[in-house]
Design a protein around this motif. Structure first.
Motif, mmCIF file in Angstrom:
data_model
loop_
_atom_site.group_PDB
_atom_site.id
_atom_site.type_symbol
_atom_site.label_atom_id
_atom_site.label_comp_id
_atom_site.label_asym_id
_atom_site.label_seq_id
_atom_site.Cartn_x
_atom_site.Cartn_y
_atom_site.Cartn_z
ATOM 1 N N THR A 135 0.869 -1.175 0.000
ATOM 2 C CA THR A 135 0.000 0.000 0.000
ATOM 3 C C THR A 135 0.902 1.220 0.000
ATOM 4 O OG1 THR A 135 -0.149 0.143 2.422
ATOM 5 C CG2 THR A 135 -1.810 -1.203 1.298
ATOM 6 N N ILE A 136 0.406 2.328 -0.525
ATOM 7 C CA ILE A 136 1.169 3.567 -0.541
ATOM 8 C C ILE A 136 0.523 4.546 0.426
ATOM 9 C CG2 ILE A 136 1.898 5.549 -1.932
ATOM 10 C CD1 ILE A 136 2.221 3.712 -4.270
ATOM 11 N N ALA A 137 1.248 4.863 1.495
ATOM 12 C CA ALA A 137 0.725 5.768 2.517
ATOM 13 C C ALA A 137 0.815 7.218 2.085
ATOM 14 C CB ALA A 137 1.490 5.559 3.829
ATOM 15 N N ALA A 144 8.059 9.101 -1.572
ATOM 16 C CA ALA A 144 6.926 8.181 -1.451
ATOM 17 C C ALA A 144 7.158 7.273 -0.252
ATOM 18 C CB ALA A 144 6.755 7.343 -2.713
ATOM 19 N N THR A 145 6.072 6.976 0.444
ATOM 20 C CA THR A 145 6.116 6.066 1.579
ATOM 21 C C THR A 145 5.310 4.825 1.232
ATOM 22 O OG1 THR A 145 6.278 7.921 3.122
ATOM 23 C CG2 THR A 145 5.639 5.785 4.032
ATOM 24 N N THR A 162 8.654 1.663 4.139
ATOM 25 C CA THR A 162 9.883 2.038 3.457
ATOM 26 C C THR A 162 9.661 3.339 2.700
ATOM 27 O OG1 THR A 162 10.446 -0.296 3.187
ATOM 28 C CG2 THR A 162 11.601 1.273 1.784
ATOM 29 N N GLN A 163 10.611 4.244 2.811
ATOM 30 C CA GLN A 163 10.510 5.520 2.113
ATOM 31 C C GLN A 163 11.548 5.581 0.999
ATOM 32 O OE1 GLN A 163 11.580 9.626 3.766
ATOM 33 N NE2 GLN A 163 9.371 9.564 4.095
ATOM 34 N N VAL A 164 11.115 6.058 -0.159
ATOM 35 C CA VAL A 164 12.028 6.276 -1.272
ATOM 36 C C VAL A 164 11.943 7.739 -1.694
ATOM 37 C CG1 VAL A 164 12.012 3.905 -2.140
ATOM 38 C CG2 VAL A 164 10.255 5.506 -2.929
ATOM 39 N N VAL A 165 13.052 8.253 -2.219
ATOM 40 C CA VAL A 165 13.101 9.642 -2.669
ATOM 41 C C VAL A 165 13.525 9.676 -4.126
ATOM 42 C CG1 VAL A 165 13.493 10.657 -0.403
ATOM 43 C CG2 VAL A 165 15.449 9.875 -1.746
#
Length: 201
Positions: A135-137, A144-145, A162-165
């Motif tokens: 799921t994308i919080a 994006a989380t 998990t967070q991506v930048v």
């Protein structure tokens, strides 16, 4: 003094969990629930990860995963594949993987300092998770989380946040600047899950 901790590594960072803030309104009108098209699944460190048809990653599993689309689907695939690749990297390959999949900063430096103290002898089959979906919080153009849902051999479920930048034209892991991991036990599959299990061939 180095210490062995293969099981601890797999349990604690079966997926590299990243602490992050709460959900915010997305900046662009994009679908967070449309699934990526998956061309195949590959095994990385004993864990199967999905490879997208158009959303990435490009290249093979023997190099750091890169080349993701600037979309929620690309962000999700980056969070899944890069986390698994980093968590299961060998004592010889982890420096190359870390520099390729993680954004520069205090979190990456902290990970390197802790990883250098651990000897990793491989994944324990009993502890290897199956990626169920995500799921994308939170999704914005630059960050994006993603909550990656995984199932373990005892049929228990957990979610790794998990967070991506978005940096230098690609998604990269934003590793936390503390040692706390955001892994949450789940009673069931989230209703908003983007299910990837049916894409396995």
């Amino acid at each position: 003094m180095r210490r062995r901790g293969a099981r601890a590594v797999v349990v604690a960072v079966a997926l590299v969990a990243v602490s992050c803030g709460g959900s915010e309104t997305t900046e662009t009108a994009v679908s967070l629930t449309d699934p990526p098209q998956i061309s195949r699944w590959v095994t990385v460190g004993g864990i199967e990860v999905p490879i997208g048809t158009t959303d990435g990653p490009r290249g093979g599993e023997w190099e750091p995963f890169a080349g993701f689309s600037h979309t929620p689907q690309g962000a999700a695939l980056a969070a899944i594949t890069q986390s698994v690749q980093l968590a299961t990297a060998s004592d010889r390959t982890w420096p190359q993987v870390l520099s390729g999949v993680a954004a520069p900063g205090e979190g990456r430096d902290l990970y390197a300092a802790h990883r250098a103290l651990v000897e990793f002898s491989g994944t324990d089959p009993e502890m290897v998770p199956t990626i169920v979906g995500y799921t994308i919080a939170d999704y914005r153009d630059t960050v994006a989380t993603v909550d990656v849902v995984q199932r373990f051999s005892d049929d228990s479920l957990a979610s790794a946040t998990t967070q991506v930048v978005w940096i230098d034209g690609d998604w990269r892991l934003n590793l936390p600047s503390d040692t706390a991991a955001t892994i949450t036990a789940l009673d069931g599959v989230p209703s908003e899950l983007v299910n990837l299990e049916e894409t396995r061939k």
